[in-house]
Design an enzyme around this catalytic site. Structure first.
Site, PDB file in Angstrom:
ATOM      1  N   GLY A 208     -12.501 138.079  45.830  1.00 57.98           N
ATOM      2  CA  GLY A 208     -12.101 139.493  45.814  1.00 57.98           C
ATOM      3  C   GLY A 208     -13.236 140.486  45.803  1.00 57.98           C
ATOM      4  CG  ASP A 250     -17.358 126.804  45.103  1.00 58.64           C
ATOM      5  OD1 ASP A 250     -16.436 127.057  45.917  1.00 58.64           O
ATOM      6  OD2 ASP A 250     -18.382 126.174  45.424  1.00 58.64           O
ATOM      7  CG  MET A 251     -13.022 129.425  47.519  1.00 59.05           C
ATOM      8  SD  MET A 251     -12.423 130.769  48.581  1.00 59.05           S
ATOM      9  CE  MET A 251     -13.555 130.594  49.993  1.00 59.05           C
ATOM     10  CG  HIS A 268     -10.498 136.006  58.945  1.00 57.33           C
ATOM     11  ND1 HIS A 268     -10.528 137.227  59.574  1.00 57.33           N
ATOM     12  CD2 HIS A 268     -11.342 136.127  57.888  1.00 57.33           C
ATOM     13  CE1 HIS A 268     -11.348 138.040  58.937  1.00 57.33           C
ATOM     14  NE2 HIS A 268     -11.845 137.390  57.920  1.00 57.33           N
TER      15      HIS A 268
END
Length: 366
Positions: A208, A250-251, A268
């Site tokens: 975000g 960290d996603m 994307h």
């Protein structure tokens, strides 16, 4: 116009029309460079602050350019007006009531370039048209023959975009300001979609950034606990509020638990394999939360494979597809490509709705 056939069976008028189209696209780079000139010169703000349409002489005086360049400014403004950035109107000056003079007025497009106002997208122009970054597109020929996974960006600058931004604070500011300006548009669109947040007690805005969207959500829905989740160096010095917090991580490893996860213009940037990894982590984050059914909210582009979009909207989407290809090895996806991703992570219950002119809102229920 002549229409006789020539040797290869093509009519002369088709040759002439084809030449016009070819030259139009060959010189299309001038659209971007004239736009960059306009933003660099702060012309939208100058006309906005003038509080009325501005004549060429008034504009040249305010720009403090030599009078010898008056014709040059005129030709640049004439072209930008043709593109729709300015309206050319006729006005009477107070000291010459009998004379009508041409003047430039802002349009709904150039109003988006007035710095200091809501929904200003000039930072996006600064980022995209920065000459250092735009050299990436000169590498498309080399990239298409390359056996590896290097992006055109990496071929041009010797490193991937994230490493480049971390080592170049000025460009990192361009990037952060641009994403924040885009988030203002998203916030405007979300005003009409408040229902998607009903019943939620918590939400994580994954990657975000500085939290522009999360701030809007936390202010609009005071009961909603909002978490901005991004890399530690991104959120390190950012301060939260009662219902807004920042967490570094960290996603690809884990995502904080919440009723919902928000992915705004994130997927994307990544190829399908990495998107599947991200979506699986999102699914883990919203599953079995207080015995409530969690959801994943995606804000991204959906390329219209049914060809119902306006041609200009489709062109904007396809252009952005090439941008994420050049910078990240990412892609903009069609409805079928999105469906394939959701099926891979066993999330077949989803809904796609229009959000902005070219962005869509996707709600997924794991």
């Amino acid at each position: 116009m002549a229409s006789h056939k020539i040797k290869n069976g093509v009519k002369a008028n088709e040759i002439f029309e084809g030449q016009v189209q070819l030259y139009k696209h060959m010189f299309a780079f001038l659209d971007s460079l004239c736009l960059k000139w306009c933003v660099d010169m702060n012309i939208p703000n100058i006309i906005h602050n003038h509080a009325q349409p501005m004549t060429l002489h008034e504009l040249v005086s305010k720009l403090q350019v030599p009078l010898a360049k008056l014709s040059g400014v005129h030709r640049l403004m004439r072209y930008l007006a043709h593109l729709g950035f300015f309206d050319i109107v006729r006005i009477t000056q107070e000291d010459h009531q009998e004379e009508m003079e041409e003047a430039y007025a802002l349009t709904y497009v150039s109003k988006l370039l007035v710095r200091g106002t809501d929904h200003c997208l000039s930072p996006m122009v600064d980022l995209v048209l920065d000459p250092t970054v735009s050299t990436s597109y000169q590498q498309l020929g080399k990239w298409i023959h390359d056996q590896g996974n290097q992006t055109p960006f990496a071929m041009a600058l010797g490193t991937d975009i994230w490493d480049f931004l971390s080592k170049n604070p000025a460009h990192m500011k361009y990037f952060n300001d641009a994403t924040a300006s885009d988030s203002q548009i998203i916030n405007l669109a979300l005003r009409d979609h408040g229902g998607i947040f009903e019943g939620l007690e918590s939400i994580v805005d994954v990657a975000g950034g500085t939290g522009m969207v999360a701030k809007y959500l936390s202010e609009t829905f005071p009961h909603l606990k909002c978490i901005v989740f991004d890399l530690p160096q991104v959120v390190k010095n950012l301060k939260g509020t009662n219902n807004l917090s920042y967490i570094g991580g960290d996603m690809f490893h884990s995502i904080p638990k919440a009723d919902a996860v928000l992915l705004k213009w994130i997927l994307h940037d990544w190829d399908d394999d990495n998107c599947i990894k991200i979506l699986k982590k999102c699914k883990e984050a919203v599953s079995s939360r207080n015995n409530k059914r969690g959801k994943i909210i995606i804000i991204d582009i959906v390329i219209d494979d049914s060809k119902q979009d306006e041609p200009e909207t489709t062109q904007a989407k396809l252009q952005l597809d090439l941008v994420v290809t050049a910078y990240y090895n990412g892609k903009e996806r069609t409805k079928q490509e999105w469906k394939k991703l959701f099926t891979e992570v066993d999330c077949e219950d989803y809904k796609i709705s229009p959000l902005t002119g070219h962005m869509s809102l996707i709600e997924i229920y794991p």
